[in-house]
Design a protein around this motif. Structure first.
Motif, PDB file in Angstrom:
ATOM      1  N   ALA A 449       7.485 -14.623  -6.221  1.00 28.23           N
ATOM      2  CA  ALA A 449       8.356 -13.446  -6.077  1.00 28.23           C
ATOM      3  C   ALA A 449       7.678 -12.405  -5.188  1.00 28.23           C
ATOM      4  N   ALA A 450       6.381 -12.202  -5.385  1.00 24.70           N
ATOM      5  CA  ALA A 450       5.663 -11.211  -4.583  1.00 24.70           C
ATOM      6  C   ALA A 450       5.605 -11.642  -3.124  1.00 24.70           C
ATOM      7  N   LEU A 451       5.400 -12.947  -2.901  1.00 23.42           N
ATOM      8  CA  LEU A 451       5.356 -13.445  -1.522  1.00 23.42           C
ATOM      9  C   LEU A 451       6.710 -13.230  -0.858  1.00 23.42           C
ATOM     10  N   ARG A 452       7.755 -13.462  -1.627  1.00 24.14           N
ATOM     11  CA  ARG A 452       9.115 -13.265  -1.076  1.00 24.14           C
ATOM     12  C   ARG A 452       9.324 -11.822  -0.651  1.00 24.14           C
ATOM     13  N   ASP A 453       8.757 -10.894  -1.433  1.00 26.62           N
ATOM     14  CA  ASP A 453       8.878  -9.467  -1.101  1.00 26.62           C
ATOM     15  C   ASP A 453       7.987  -9.105   0.090  1.00 26.62           C
ATOM     16  N   ASP A 454       7.207 -10.074   0.558  1.00 25.17           N
ATOM     17  CA  ASP A 454       6.282  -9.867   1.673  1.00 25.17           C
ATOM     18  C   ASP A 454       5.278  -8.743   1.381  1.00 25.17           C
ATOM     19  N   VAL A 455       4.770  -8.698   0.145  1.00 26.03           N
ATOM     20  CA  VAL A 455       3.767  -7.671  -0.147  1.00 26.03           C
ATOM     21  C   VAL A 455       2.434  -8.093   0.462  1.00 26.03           C
ATOM     22  N   ARG A 456       1.728  -7.167   0.974  1.00 25.47           N
ATOM     23  CA  ARG A 456       0.378  -7.437   1.498  1.00 25.47           C
ATOM     24  C   ARG A 456      -0.480  -6.231   1.203  1.00 25.47           C
ATOM     25  N   ASN A 457      -1.758  -6.486   0.970  1.00 28.00           N
ATOM     26  CA  ASN A 457      -2.608  -5.322   0.767  1.00 28.00           C
ATOM     27  C   ASN A 457      -3.760  -5.306   1.757  1.00 28.00           C
ATOM     28  N   ASP A 458      -4.149  -4.102   2.024  1.00 26.49           N
ATOM     29  CA  ASP A 458      -5.312  -3.877   2.850  1.00 26.49           C
ATOM     30  C   ASP A 458      -6.476  -3.915   1.859  1.00 26.49           C
ATOM     31  N   PHE A 459      -7.466  -4.796   2.063  1.00 24.77           N
ATOM     32  CA  PHE A 459      -8.612  -4.820   1.142  1.00 24.77           C
ATOM     33  C   PHE A 459      -9.692  -3.919   1.717  1.00 24.77           C
ATOM     34  N   VAL A 460     -10.018  -2.839   1.001  1.00 25.04           N
ATOM     35  CA  VAL A 460     -11.005  -1.893   1.533  1.00 25.04           C
ATOM     36  C   VAL A 460     -12.306  -1.941   0.724  1.00 25.04           C
ATOM     37  N   GLY A 461     -12.398  -2.956  -0.166  1.00 23.21           N
ATOM     38  CA  GLY A 461     -13.508  -3.021  -1.119  1.00 23.21           C
ATOM     39  C   GLY A 461     -14.870  -3.381  -0.551  1.00 23.21           C
ATOM     40  N   TYR A 462     -14.957  -3.753   0.732  1.00 25.14           N
ATOM     41  CA  TYR A 462     -16.298  -3.991   1.299  1.00 25.14           C
ATOM     42  C   TYR A 462     -16.993  -2.651   1.522  1.00 25.14           C
ATOM     43  N   LYS A 463     -16.173  -1.610   1.817  1.00 29.75           N
ATOM     44  CA  LYS A 463     -16.754  -0.323   2.197  1.00 29.75           C
ATOM     45  C   LYS A 463     -16.742   0.699   1.073  1.00 29.75           C
ATOM     46  N   THR A 464     -15.740   0.606   0.202  1.00 33.60           N
ATOM     47  CA  THR A 464     -15.625   1.635  -0.831  1.00 33.60           C
ATOM     48  C   THR A 464     -15.217   1.023  -2.171  1.00 33.60           C
ATOM     49  N   LEU A 465     -15.558   1.700  -3.237  1.00 40.64           N
ATOM     50  CA  LEU A 465     -15.185   1.196  -4.550  1.00 40.64           C
ATOM     51  C   LEU A 465     -14.079   2.050  -5.171  1.00 40.64           C
ATOM     52  N   GLU A 466     -13.584   3.027  -4.413  1.00 46.17           N
ATOM     53  CA  GLU A 466     -12.479   3.861  -4.902  1.00 46.17           C
ATOM     54  C   GLU A 466     -11.490   4.047  -3.771  1.00 46.17           C
ATOM     55  N   ALA A 467     -10.196   3.933  -4.067  1.00 42.88           N
ATOM     56  CA  ALA A 467      -9.205   4.158  -3.008  1.00 42.88           C
ATOM     57  C   ALA A 467      -7.859   4.485  -3.629  1.00 42.88           C
ATOM     58  N   ASP A 468      -6.951   5.021  -2.825  1.00 41.71           N
ATOM     59  CA  ASP A 468      -5.585   5.252  -3.298  1.00 41.71           C
ATOM     60  C   ASP A 468      -4.699   4.113  -2.810  1.00 41.71           C
ATOM     61  N   GLY A 469      -3.757   3.723  -3.658  1.00 36.05           N
ATOM     62  CA  GLY A 469      -2.834   2.656  -3.256  1.00 36.05           C
ATOM     63  C   GLY A 469      -1.458   2.951  -3.826  1.00 36.05           C
ATOM     64  N   VAL A 470      -0.427   2.371  -3.151  1.00 33.89           N
ATOM     65  CA  VAL A 470       0.948   2.538  -3.634  1.00 33.89           C
ATOM     66  C   VAL A 470       1.369   1.225  -4.301  1.00 33.89           C
ATOM     67  N   ILE A 471       2.031   1.335  -5.446  1.00 41.79           N
ATOM     68  CA  ILE A 471       2.495   0.116  -6.139  1.00 41.79           C
ATOM     69  C   ILE A 471       3.711  -0.435  -5.397  1.00 41.79           C
ATOM     70  N   LEU A 472       3.554  -1.661  -4.857  1.00 41.84           N
ATOM     71  CA  LEU A 472       4.649  -2.262  -4.083  1.00 41.84           C
ATOM     72  C   LEU A 472       5.551  -3.107  -4.979  1.00 41.84           C
ATOM     73  N   THR A 473       4.927  -3.921  -5.844  1.00 41.15           N
ATOM     74  CA  THR A 473       5.690  -4.827  -6.705  1.00 41.15           C
ATOM     75  C   THR A 473       4.952  -4.962  -8.024  1.00 41.15           C
ATOM     76  N   MET A 474       5.710  -5.145  -9.099  1.00 38.85           N
ATOM     77  CA  MET A 474       5.077  -5.423 -10.395  1.00 38.85           C
ATOM     78  C   MET A 474       5.777  -6.615 -11.028  1.00 38.85           C
ATOM     79  N   VAL A 475       5.012  -7.412 -11.734  1.00 39.53           N
ATOM     80  CA  VAL A 475       5.549  -8.622 -12.342  1.00 39.53           C
ATOM     81  C   VAL A 475       5.137  -8.646 -13.811  1.00 39.53           C
ATOM     82  N   ARG A 476       6.092  -8.924 -14.684  1.00 43.43           N
ATOM     83  CA  ARG A 476       5.746  -9.127 -16.090  1.00 43.43           C
ATOM     84  C   ARG A 476       6.433 -10.399 -16.545  1.00 43.43           C
TER      85      ARG A 476
END
Ligand code: SER
Length: 874
Positions: A449-476
């Motif tokens: 379902a997430a792939l269908r929504d074409d969600v992608r994230n920028d991974f910034v964890g090599y440089k920082t351990l804290e960041a802001d992000g927007v929730i694109l999709t949630m699955v339960r």
């Protein structure tokens, strides 16, 4: 044109026509339990055809490694018999994902063949699916004569990847190699199974998806998947009559001629054998290169079959020793420039092939003898078939793949009881509950379902351990939801994340989500695809909503520990290759906060000295405080320059290269320390075998190493306290204690014997007489069955003529042993005595006339012994 040039020209033609050049994927399909091996160029694009996944391109071109030796497309049996089938081959392809369709696909194919490859038009034939008027018309428009367009049915002109998945009608381009090739029958025509009309290119008009139950549904967008066999086009462009004479194979055949002292092209039987061997050694080399080891099931079994089949053909042409490992060198010479990892991995590939050759040759000879004996017997009885249980025995005990037995049976004009074999195999499987299914997971619904929504994230964890992000999709519970409430668990996809998703053996980050209307903890992070991470969260306060902008914080302690261990695995890999040799290759790893586990290929256990050396090298590199650096590179370039790639990883075209000092370069997406000094120290905790040819080391670093050392220190301290010695003398002391204990147990044994001898004397003195025979009974405390037998021996030795009955008990269970000396056997029997005792006291037992044994309730033992004399008079 050399094959290298053909590859390049093909890819360039399509890249000039706006296709993205994509590298070949591994031979092992990603998350697809329906397939043993990648069997076509379209496999890595399956989700694009199904519109599950989106990429930055709608046109692609590849040269894909394929294996067709199992499953729906299985060419194994044809290899060697024909000049055109292979287990491993390369497929050149162009793909449109909902972009162009039939018109352009046909036009491109024709232009490339006619104008670029300059093939002779007069030799070309086209097939189309029986109802596909549209394709036939397009072919006519590009200039093909009507009589050269042949319509065929499902079997030839409808293509599907497997029993399920994307599929569609297809159109094939064939090349007539001439009347002198193939069956040479006057009726030979397009559609004949022989080698004459060589299918070079298949254009599939992907329009449907077939489900497991056979249902066909239309794909959202018609697409194109084409595949041209590189070996076949090389055969034509190099003016040869078969693939084996092209530059992709001939050096292998030349080398094989040297080894076997046979010449290719002189005798059909020898030629077939040589083709099988050349094909199979190439297939095995590539399958091993992608991380498969010979085994009894799944992919490993396919590998075992092709290696063993090649060996048997080797025997047919007089090669008695291991040779395939050597021949793989010729494959690497041909392919190493295009697939540099095959060259880098060659020492390892050699070890795997040689190991399997050694094992097989050992069993082959014995198995052949067993087979010959059986066949003689079957034939002498007029039998016509090899029974299923023999096929099974050869398979199970002697490691004969069934197709080898089938080939030998065919040579002996015997059929095979395959049903009987299947039955034996099923029974065995039931017994061991080991199925032969391909192990592998499929895509989770929620992730699709997430792939269908074409969600992608920028991974910034090599440089920082804290960041802001927007929730694109949630699955339960595998369903997309708008909101997760307090106490609920679910998966969240952000547009940007500092969280590392579990991959390449490195465990996931944990941490916190802080949103405008709630908070959550991140429990797990799963990499669905490159740049698509599912964050498994539990909401601890309020709620998380789609569209929320949240603050993401990674647990620093865990990340730091994991990074230490990850860099240490690279050092360990280097150290093992230095100590044990270049064949060592990482085959798996687990990198956690407190420890690391490292699996690698090696064929015997490590000596203490090797372990110490390895540990020393890693620690030296830590003490040298070396910088750890990363850079982005093109995958093939990095590998060509010697970077190590791991089996377990799926790499994109751009890779991250991790360097430590000037000695370790690996492709790695993991997180690492900046300087080896941060690792602190490194200790190996254990080393052992994981599977044939695979060893496992467990080790600790940093705080884990300190804890490990402290644990060992505490053990030593405790022992020294218990043994009342200084810690550095504890070893001598413990050795002394063990020595003392040994002396004492010997002494106890001796005393026990003395006591028994004494008791025997007592018992002999108290012996009763029955009809002139001495009856000795005796209770022996804490004895085993063997001890009781020994006691009866002592009594018999002491008295020569006697009946001895001795017993013991352990809690509720009692045991008696009776013995009768030889001279009394005509009157008495030990077995009968035991039976009577058992009957009388509720037990069971038996034995021969001289010695017998039985069990009766423990509380009855003493009474039973007392009653022996009475029983004898009954
Ligand atoms: N998938 C088709 C084949 O394998 C075309 O690439 O023939």
């Amino acid at each position: 044109m050399k094959s290298n040039e053909i590859r390049k020209t093909f890819l360039k033609f399509f890249s000039d026509n706006d296709h993205t050049v994509v590298s070949s994927s591994s031979l092992l399909p990603e998350k697809d339990p329906t397939l043993l091996f990648v069997n076509a160029g379209m496999v890595q694009f399956k989700n694009l055809f199904l519109d599950i996944e989106k990429r930055d391109y709608v046109r692609a071109t590849t040269c894909q490694k394929c294996v067709r030796a199992g499953g729906k497309h299985n060419d194994l049996d044809n290899v060697g018999k024909t000049l055109r089938h292979h287990t491993f081959f390369e497929m050149l392809g162009n793909f449109s994902f909902g972009d162009y369709f039939k018109d352009d696909a046909i036009a491109y194919a024709w232009k490339l063949l006619k104008d670029v490859f300059r093939l002779d038009e007069d030799r070309m034939w086209i097939t189309v699916y029986k109802d596909d008027d549209e394709a036939a018309l397009i072919w006519k428009k590009v200039g093909i004569r009507e009589d050269r367009i042949v319509r065929l049915g499902e079997k030839d002109n409808f293509w599907s990847m497997g029993d399920e998945g994307p599929c569609g009608p297809c159109s094939e381009i064939l090349y007539d190699l001439g009347e002198n090739v193939g069956c040479r029958q006057p009726a030979c025509a397009v559609g004949c199974d022989c080698d004459r009309f060589l299918e070079i290119w298949n254009l599939v008009f992907m329009e449907f998806e077939r489900s497991r139950d056979g249902q066909m549904t239309k794909l959202p967008r018609p697409s194109i998947d084409t595949g041209m066999g590189l070996e076949r086009i090389a055969c034509i462009m190099q003016g040869k009559l078969g693939n084996y004479e092209t530059d992709l194979f001939s050096p292998v055949l030349r080398r094989l001629e040297d080894i076997s002292r046979s010449v290719y092209g002189e005798n059909e039987k020898t030629d077939t054998a040589m083709r099988v061997i050349a094909d199979h050694v190439r297939g095995a080399t590539f399958v091993i290169n992608d991380g498969v080891l010979p085994s009894k099931e799944g992919r490993g079994y396919v590998l075992r079959r092709i290696l063993r089949r090649a060996l048997r053909y080797g025997k047919k042409i007089g090669i008695e020793k291991e040779f395939l490992y050597d021949l793989s060198g010729a494959v690497v010479d041909i392919m190493g420039d295009v697939y540099p990892d095959v060259r880098n991995n060659h020492p390892y590939i050699v070890r795997v092939i040689k190991g399997e050759e050694e094992r097989f040759l050992e069993t082959l000879n014995t198995g052949m003898r067993v087979y010959d004996e059986f066949v003689k017997e079957i034939k002498s009885k007029g039998g016509k078939a090899i029974p299923g249980d023999l096929i099974y025995k050869l398979y199970d005990t002697y490691g004969f793949p069934v197709d080898i037995t089938a080939e030998m049976a065919a040579e002996d004009s015997l059929s095979m009881d395959t049903a009987g074999f299947e039955k034996s195999l099923e029974e065995q499987k039931e017994r061991s509950r080991a199925g032969s299914r391909i192990k592998g997971e499929a895509w989770a619904e929620g992730h699709v379902a997430a792939l269908r929504d074409d969600v992608r994230n920028d991974f910034v964890g090599y440089k920082t351990l804290e960041a802001d992000g927007v929730i694109l999709t949630m699955v339960r519970d595998e369903q997309v939801v708008e909101q997760l409430d307090e106490g609920e668990e679910g998966e969240v996809f952000f547009d940007c994340t500092p969280f590392y998703a579990e991959s390449g053996g490195q465990v996931e980050d944990e941490g916190l989500v802080d949103g405008p209307s709630g908070k959550a903890v991140v429990i797990n992070v799963i990499k669905v695809k490159q740049d698509v991470f599912a964050h498994k969260v539990k909401v601890t306060m309020g709620s998380l909503k789609r569209g929320d902008r949240v603050h993401l914080v990674v647990d620093k302690e865990k990340r730091k520990g994991v990074s230490r261990n990850h860099t240490a695995t690279h050092l360990l890999h280097y150290a093992l290759r230095t100590v044990l040799g270049e064949h060592v290759k990482q085959s798996g790893s687990l990198v956690e906060k407190d420890r690391l586990r490292f699996d690698f290929t090696h064929f015997q256990g490590l000596a203490d000295e090797e372990l110490h050396k390895t540990e020393d090298i890693v620690n030296e590199k830590i003490m040298e405080s070396l910088n750890v650096t990363t850079e982005e590179r093109q995958r093939e370039d990095a590998i060509r320059e010697g970077a190590t790639a791991l089996f377990e990883e799926k790499y994109g075209d751009t890779v991250r290269v991790l360097r430590i000092g000037d000695f370790s370069t690996e492709l790695c997406g993991g997180t690492h320390v900046k300087n080896t000094g941060e690792i602190g120290s490194f200790s190996i905790v254990s080393e052992g075998s994981l599977a044939y040819g695979v060893r496992r080391i467990e080790a600790v670093t940093g705080k884990g190493a300190v804890r490990h050392k402290r644990k060992l220190d505490n053990i030593v301290k405790h022992i020294s306290r218990l043994s009342n010695t200084e810690p550095d003398r504890v070893l001598e002391r413990v050795e002394g204690i063990i020595g003392e204990l040994n002396t004492k147990s010997n002494e106890i044994e001796r005393l026990k014997e003395e006591i028994i001898a004494h008791r025997v004397e007592e018992a002999v003195k108290n012996a009763e007489e029955k009809n002139g025979a001495k009856v000795v009974t005796m209770y022996v405390p804490d004895a085993k069955a063997d001890d009781l037998r020994k006691v009866t021996d002592i009594i018999r030795n002491r008295l020569k003529s006697c009946i001895a009955v001795v017993g013991t008990r352990e809690e509720t269970k009692g045991m008696v042993v009776a013995a009768v000396s030889k001279d009394l056997l005509s009157t008495y029997s030990a077995g009968k005595i035991i039976k009577k005792l058992a009957e009388q006291y509720g037990g069971k037992g038996g034995g021969g006339p001289q010695i017998a044994q039985g069990g009766i309730p423990g509380d009855k033992i003493k009474a039973a012994l007392k009653s022996v004399a009475d029983i004898l008079s009954d």
